[in-house]
Motif scaffolding. Structure first.
Motif, PDB file in Angstrom:
ATOM      1  N   ARG A   1     -19.833   5.271  -3.690  1.00  0.00           N
ATOM      2  CA  ARG A   1     -20.861   5.580  -4.699  1.00  0.00           C
ATOM      3  C   ARG A   1     -21.242   4.346  -5.528  1.00  0.00           C
TER       4      ARG A   1
ATOM      5  N   GLY B   1     -11.702  -0.683  -2.346  1.00  0.00           N
ATOM      6  CA  GLY B   1     -11.319   0.702  -2.604  1.00  0.00           C
ATOM      7  C   GLY B   1     -12.566   1.514  -2.907  1.00  0.00           C
TER       8      GLY B   1
ATOM      9  N   SER C   1       0.855  -1.186   0.000  1.00  0.00           N
ATOM     10  CA  SER C   1       0.000   0.000   0.000  1.00  0.00           C
ATOM     11  C   SER C   1       0.883   1.226   0.000  1.00  0.00           C
TER      12      SER C   1
ATOM     13  N   ASP D   1     -12.235   0.192   2.290  1.00  0.00           N
ATOM     14  CA  ASP D   1     -11.268   1.237   1.912  1.00  0.00           C
ATOM     15  C   ASP D   1     -10.343   1.503   3.105  1.00  0.00           C
TER      16      ASP D   1
HETATM   17  C1  LIG Z   1      -9.782   6.893  -7.228  1.00  0.00           C
HETATM   18  S1  LIG Z   1     -10.365   6.296  -5.711  1.00  0.00           S
HETATM   19  C2  LIG Z   1     -11.714   5.311  -6.292  1.00  0.00           C
HETATM   20  C3  LIG Z   1     -12.810   5.189  -5.283  1.00  0.00           C
HETATM   21  C4  LIG Z   1     -14.072   4.473  -5.775  1.00  0.00           C
HETATM   22  N1  LIG Z   1     -13.786   3.152  -6.258  1.00  0.00           N
HETATM   23  C5  LIG Z   1     -14.745   5.303  -6.836  1.00  0.00           C
HETATM   24  O1  LIG Z   1     -14.555   5.041  -8.039  1.00  0.00           O
HETATM   25  O2  LIG Z   1     -15.462   6.219  -6.459  1.00  0.00           O
HETATM   26  C6  LIG Z   1      -9.190   5.087  -5.213  1.00  0.00           C
HETATM   27  C7  LIG Z   1      -9.492   4.465  -3.854  1.00  0.00           C
HETATM   28  O3  LIG Z   1      -8.552   3.392  -3.635  1.00  0.00           O
HETATM   29  C8  LIG Z   1      -8.242   3.349  -2.277  1.00  0.00           C
HETATM   30  N2  LIG Z   1      -6.977   2.628  -2.061  1.00  0.00           N
HETATM   31  C9  LIG Z   1      -5.709   3.079  -2.198  1.00  0.00           C
HETATM   32  N3  LIG Z   1      -4.834   2.123  -1.834  1.00  0.00           N
HETATM   33  C10 LIG Z   1      -5.566   1.033  -1.481  1.00  0.00           C
HETATM   34  C11 LIG Z   1      -5.240  -0.260  -0.999  1.00  0.00           C
HETATM   35  N4  LIG Z   1      -3.987  -0.640  -0.822  1.00  0.00           N
HETATM   36  N5  LIG Z   1      -6.242  -1.127  -0.731  1.00  0.00           N
HETATM   37  C12 LIG Z   1      -7.542  -0.752  -0.947  1.00  0.00           C
HETATM   38  N6  LIG Z   1      -7.898   0.464  -1.386  1.00  0.00           N
HETATM   39  C13 LIG Z   1      -6.935   1.347  -1.651  1.00  0.00           C
HETATM   40  C14 LIG Z   1      -8.163   4.816  -1.878  1.00  0.00           C
HETATM   41  O4  LIG Z   1      -8.279   5.019  -0.496  1.00  0.00           O
HETATM   42  C15 LIG Z   1      -9.289   5.439  -2.688  1.00  0.00           C
HETATM   43  O5  LIG Z   1     -10.481   5.589  -1.962  1.00  0.00           O
END
Ligand SMILES: C[S@@+](CC[C@H](N)C(=O)[O-])C[C@H]1O[C@@H](n2cnc3c(N)ncnc32)[C@H](O)[C@@H]1O
Length: 300
Positions: free
Chosen positions: A84, A79, A30, A100
């Motif tokens: 949404r 994530g 991460s 998340d």
């Molecule tokens: C661009 S956002 C997308 C959020 C959601 N899927 C959307 O489309 O609205 C990327 C998300 O990935 C999460 N993220 C980053 N590193 C991660 C990890 N190692 N494991 C799970 N989620 C992670 C972040 O916290 C963030 O909320």
């Protein structure tokens, strides 16, 4: 509700209506700064109206046939950000597990507060607190490219899916279907991301808003006018044409996402197919529509 395969560190009750199950978010695969940055991003852009969720959701889920799933099917949203897409799925599935590692999970608690079948879990991709072969459907939209070893994170995700279950992912494309000029503009813009993503949160947020108003909006205007007065096909090929029908909120949000995130990787369609196959997926289908690339596969 499904059982966790390990005990949570804490349960937070959000506004006494939504529980957030807190697990370890420290894993080797991460990027802590990126996760922190998303916590800030999603607390700024935490509200989406239901039309927006439905309309943009229809673009991501265009290759999903919801009739393929049983009525008691369980979904994992890895994530989830504000949750949404969990909301998009909540009317179609019995139980949605939204995970998340960032503080975005608190924004998700607010946005999903009315949805009793969405369960919120603060954990990271390598610490998904469920047994392997648990889920009928897993989604990870716009997430895996922000994780240092995307392939490893995908493998872990697919392990959590039942045999025959499905997995929908969206990964930033490497502009493999674009021409030279488009790639050049992108390479140039990437220099800005490199610098802007390192700024303090407040400054970064202001700079990305300035980019939204001075770069995104004019370019979207050019693409819209081209589609309207010259050629629809040409207009759709211009940079940022994707945002032609998007709200200002989405445009500002994506500007911050694009220029404010420290770690982003990009993948060609070929590479994504290869990674999906290696993770144990087959029957892989790519959408030919934006956003590029999103694809679905089935677990062997
Ligand atoms: C661009 S956002 C997308 C959020 C959601 N899927 C959307 O489309 O609205 C990327 C998300 O990935 C999460 N993220 C980053 N590193 C991660 C990890 N190692 N494991 C799970 N989620 C992670 C972040 O916290 C963030 O909320």
């Amino acid at each position: 509700m499904l059982n966790f395969n390990t005990s949570e560190d804490q349960i937070i009750e959000y506004k006494s209506q939504k529980k957030i199950y807190i697990f370890n978010t420290n894993d080797e695969n991460s990027d802590k700064i990126t996760i922190e940055s998303f916590g800030e991003e999603w607390s700024k852009f935490s509200s989406f109206n239901s039309d927006e969720i439905t309309n943009i959701g229809n673009e991501y889920f265009d290759i999903v046939d919801f009739k393929d799933f049983d009525s008691d099917a369980k979904v994992l949203d890895l994530g989830c950000g504000t949750g949404r897409w969990s909301i998009y799925l909540a009317s179609k599935f019995n139980e949605v597990y939204s995970l998340d590692p960032s503080d975005a999970i608190f924004s998700a608690a607010e946005l999903t507060s009315e949805f009793k079948n969405i369960y919120l879990i603060k954990a990271s991709s390598e610490n998904i607190p469920f047994d392997d072969n648990t889920f009928d459907f897993a989604i990870s939209l716009g997430v895996l490219h922000h994780i240092p070893d995307t392939e490893q994170a995908l493998n872990t995700l697919v392990r959590k899916i039942k045999k025959g279950g499905k997995c929908l992912i969206y990964l930033y494309y490497s502009l493999d279907n674009r021409g030279f000029m488009y790639k050049l503009v992108f390479k140039f813009s990437n220099i800005f991301r490199f610098v802007i993503s390192k700024l303090p949160a407040r400054v970064k947020s202001i700079v990305c808003d300035i980019i939204a108003f001075t770069v995104y909006i004019p370019l979207i205007g050019i693409s819209k006018s081209t589609s309207m007065f010259i050629s629809k096909n040409l207009g759709s090929k211009l940079p940022l044409s994707y945002y032609s029908d998007k709200s200002l909120n989405v445009i500002r949000n994506d500007s911050l996402d694009r220029f404010g995130t420290p770690l982003e990787q990009r993948f060609s369609k070929l590479k994504i197919k290869e990674m999906m196959e290696k993770s144990g997926l087959y029957n892989i289908t790519f959408s030919e529509n934006k956003p590029y690339w999103h694809a679905i596969g089935q677990k062997k």
